[in-house]
Scaffold this active site. Structure first.
Site, short mmCIF file in Angstrom:
data_model
loop_
_atom_site.label_atom_id
_atom_site.label_comp_id
_atom_site.label_asym_id
_atom_site.label_seq_id
_atom_site.Cartn_x
_atom_site.Cartn_y
_atom_site.Cartn_z
N TYR A 185 0.73 -1.20 -0.03
CA TYR A 185 0.08 0.06 0.06
C TYR A 185 0.90 1.36 0.23
CZ TYR A 185 0.25 2.07 4.69
OH TYR A 185 0.79 2.60 6.02
N TYR A 213 9.64 -1.26 4.11
CA TYR A 213 8.93 -0.38 4.52
C TYR A 213 9.71 1.07 3.96
CZ TYR A 213 7.00 3.40 7.63
OH TYR A 213 6.43 4.43 8.24
N PHE A 287 3.40 9.83 4.60
CA PHE A 287 3.86 9.17 3.43
C PHE A 287 4.25 7.67 3.76
CE2 PHE A 287 7.23 7.17 0.92
CZ PHE A 287 6.82 7.50 -0.43
N GLU A 288 3.72 6.54 3.00
CA GLU A 288 4.25 5.46 3.53
C GLU A 288 4.20 4.37 2.23
OE1 GLU A 288 3.91 4.09 8.27
OE2 GLU A 288 2.21 3.73 6.72
N ILE A 289 5.21 3.72 1.85
CA ILE A 289 4.88 2.54 0.88
C ILE A 289 5.28 1.47 1.43
CG2 ILE A 289 5.44 1.74 -1.47
CD1 ILE A 289 5.68 4.60 -2.57
#
Ligand code: GDP
Ligand code: MN
Length: 418
Positions: A185, A213, A287-289
């Site tokens: 995500y 992460y 913000f995170e992928i």
């Protein structure tokens, strides 16, 4: 006579003082040494690309989705974020977008965002039982406490919804029925700008490089929001016998107080049972992928449940950013954490913006199209960034560099000033 009376007691010989102090000093040095973060011989986390790529629109996609939690009144800000990510990334890669809300969606929000999203947009309402006080937390006491936290001026701490949000992002979102089938995500928030073209697929690169992460900005947490969080995480770590890795060390400022007095420091906020302190540095999670399978592991879920029972999501204002960061630091190999330093990202007044890569802007690319961008500069790594690469707020700071120590070779001490 008088002189004899007020004569000071004989001074202790210096050698005696030194020999008493020496073991303490030695112990402190040893203790600090244990928290020293060893530097690798080569860079272990470099940008996936350091110039524009021709977007590979036919490449296989990852099992991934963009996720935005929002409220109906954030329509304009949400639309701004989606406009930006579509322009800079998703018009080539077409990932689906999930919008989440704890209330019924305003049809206007759905209409506008549906238009802006080129990837398939879904609008979901979070089940009530997830967005509420958990069992074991006295809702009335929590509400009263939340009011008091607000009066103390802790940012957002007076908003009940914000507490539910932090708990939701800490331990619930990845279990939602709509997200279960996805592995990756990308978290979005209203009011975000992406200032560079993202001309490659970050999910594919994360998978290829075995990353778990990804983040853009690291900064200090507001101490008053979570005095007891670090202690709880550290206690759980101890209880489970989790070994201390280098990223955990990088998060901790080891105490200078000698043993056994150091233990008394554990009464202070942000300290573990031994008296060492979390620096408050963490990844900014708007913000995170990330790989949701990390959050779905037994270990992470167990940690969340432990924290949930402590009540700190309500009786303090534990943030999901701090929870994610401490969990990642504890449970993830530092080589699996990726800094997207080639991304231009702004949220609120904080941003990261790289300089453009010299000769790497693919001006002829049909897909990237024509356009203007900031000057190209030596050592630039950005793709068509629209910002001044000399101003990279929160980019070269101490906090960020500290968290990057486990994966970065040592540079001369003054480079962090540059
Ligand atoms: P900040 O970035 O920490 O200052 O906080 P924001 O106000 O941006 O909130 C963080 C995220 O949570 C945003 O995506 C908000 O839309 C969302 N959020 C916060 N509170 C609520 C709430 O009560 N309901 C919903 N649906 N979203 C919320
Ligand atoms: Mn925000």
């Amino acid at each position: 006579m008088l002189r004899r009376i007020i004569r000071p007691a004989r001074r202790l010989p210096i050698w005696l003082l030194l020999s008493v102090a020496a073991p303490f000093v030695f112990e402190v040095i040893l203790h600090l040494w244990r928290y020293n973060v060893p530097r690798p011989a080569s860079e272990l986390d470099t940008p996936f690309f350091t110039s524009c790529q021709e977007p590979d629109v036919s490449a296989k996609r990852e099992n991934a989705i963009l996720v935005m939690l929002a409220r109906n009144h954030e329509l304009e800000k949400a639309n701004k974020t989606i406009t930006s990510i579509e322009r800079q990334f998703n018009k080539w890669f077409n990932y689906p977008i999930l919008f989440l809300n704890d209330n019924q969606w305003d049809p206007k929000f759905i209409e506008v965002l549906n238009k802006t999203s080129r990837g398939l947009a879904t609008f979901e309402v979070i089940p009530q039982e997830i967005w509420t006080f958990p069992e074991g937390v006295d809702a009335n006491a929590a509400k009263q406490n939340i009011k008091e936290q607000g009066e103390m001026g802790i940012p957002h701490a007076g908003e009940e919804g914000y507490h539910h949000m932090c708990r939701f992002y800490s331990g619930k979102f990845y279990q939602l029925e709509v997200l279960k089938k996805y592995k990756w995500y990308w978290r979005l928030e209203p009011d975000v700008d992406f200032n560079c073209a993202i001309s490659y697929d970050p999910f594919v690169q994360m998978a290829r490089h075995k990353k778990v992460y990804g983040f853009t900005i690291a900064l200090w947490e507001i101490g008053k929001s979570c005095p007891g969080l670090f202690r709880s995480v550290a206690d759980w770590k101890e209880m489970m016998g989790i070994p201390t890795n280098n990223l955990w060390k990088a998060m901790v400022s080891a105490s200078w107080v000698p043993f056994p007095f150091r233990r008394f420091m554990s009464w202070l906020p942000h300290r573990d049972a031994y008296g060492d302190e979390w620096s408050l540095c963490h990844y900014w999670s708007n913000f995170e992928i990330a790989d949701m399978d990390f959050f779905r592991t037994r270990a992470y879920q167990d940690l969340f449940d432990y924290l949930d029972k402590k009540g700190g999501f309500y009786f303090e204002r534990w943030g999901d950013a701090a929870v994610h960061s401490l969990a990642v630091a504890m449970l993830v190999d530092p080589r699996k954490v990726h800094h997207f330093e080639d991304f231009g990202y702004r949220h609120d007044h904080l941003y990261q913006c790289p300089a453009n890569a010299p000769g790497g802007q693919l001006p002829e690319s049909q897909l990237l199209g024509s356009g203007t961008w900031s000057p190209e500069m030596d050592n630039g790594i950005g793709c068509r960034c629209e910002c001044d690469g000399r101003v990279t707020s929160n980019y070269g700071g101490y906090c960020l560099n500290k968290l990057k120590q486990p994966t970065t070779i040592k540079r001369p001490w003054f480079t962090w000033l540059l």
